[in-house]
Scaffold this active site. Structure first.
Site: not given
Ligand code: DGL
Length: 264
Positions: A10-11, A43, A73, A75, A151, A185-187
């Site tokens: 992931d990011s 994103g 992720c 994205t 983050e 989004c996993t975040h």
């Molecule tokens: N966690 C990621 C997602 O599911 C990326 C979020 C990002 O870096 O913008 O999209």
């Protein structure tokens, strides 16, 4: 019995929601996690950048001899699905299993998805939800600023920054009145409590990360690739100390990480 690790990328911290779900489902598996923190956020990037970076992240994890990868992720899953699908290593994305889970939601009413700018711009979630859930209204909403909050360690429902951002960004959903909301989004799984307390308990929350972890287990079981000794190695392309501290906070256990950029 196949002891090769499962790769997850992931990011940044968001994919830990998939790692944590997979750990619960498959405690014996060996895992390699790559947090591409130096290039966060994904994103705000273009489809071209995301497709190239998806290939780089897969190549990085391939060096560990992984038996499967979770592209944790949304994205990447919406913008680089073909790149992920072309890999020789089986790749589980978060788009397909989470849309299938939304299609299985029994309570009647509209559906909604929140994800990053690039995910929503791609139209990937909307198209897939409309195809899988014909006749149901779908609202798609970009909530990119949640990624930065996560983050920087702002995830708690009683954090004023979180409360303000969640209630402001989710305002359009009070009119849409969704029966189910996909955290695309996993975040956003890190902020699930804040999102739930904003929307109320009647809305079913579907986590794309948890759906991907379940899909990964199904894949490994179906192909006889399960096995391992519960080892875990985490890499970040950003600050080690910051990543370790925040990962420990979310996972509730000590975390030792190593530095690498995807390209190295
Ligand atoms: N966690 C990621 C997602 O599911 C990326 C979020 C990002 O870096 O913008 O999209």
């Amino acid at each position: 019995m196949d002891n090769r690790p499962i790769g997850i990328f992931d990011s940044g911290l968001g994919g830990l929601t998939a790692l944590s779900a997979l750990r619960t489902l498959m405690p014996e598996e060996n895992l390699v996690y790559f947090a591409d923190t130096a290039r966060n956020p994904y994103g705000t990037r273009t489809p071209e950048q995301l497709r190239r970076m998806a290939g780089e992240n897969l190549a990085f994890l391939a060096r560990f001899g992984v038996k499967a990868v979770i592209a944790a992720c949304g994205t990447m899953s919406t913008n680089a699905l073909d790149v992920l699908g072309e890999s020789k290593i089986p790749v589980v994305n978060v788009l397909e299993p989470s849309v299938a889970a939304m299609a299985a939601v029994k309570s009647p009413g509209p559906l909604a998805v929140i994800a990053t700018d690039a995910s929503i711009r791609s139209g990937g979630y909307t198209r897939a939800l409309q195809r899988a859930c014909p006749g149901r209204k779908v609202t798609a909403l970009a909530c990119q600023e949640f990624v930065h909050l996560c983050e920087t360690g702002h995830t708690a429902p009683d954090d004023p920054l979180v409360r303000e951002a969640v209630s402001r960004c989710l305002t359009p959903l009070s009119a849409a009145k969704p029966a189910a909301l996909l955290l695309g989004c996993t975040h956003f799984g890190l902020m699930a409590d804040a999102i739930r307390s904003c929307l109320g308990a009647d809305v079913t929350l579907v986590s794309a990360a948890i759906c991907a972890a379940r899909a990964c287990r199904s894949l490994l079981e179906a192909t006889g690739l399960t096995g391992g000794s519960g080892e875990e190695v985490l890499y970040t392309s950003g600050s080690l100390q910051e990543f370790e501290e925040k990962a420990e906070h979310f996972l509730h256990r000590p975390v030792k990480a190593f530095y690498s950029s995807a390209g190295e």
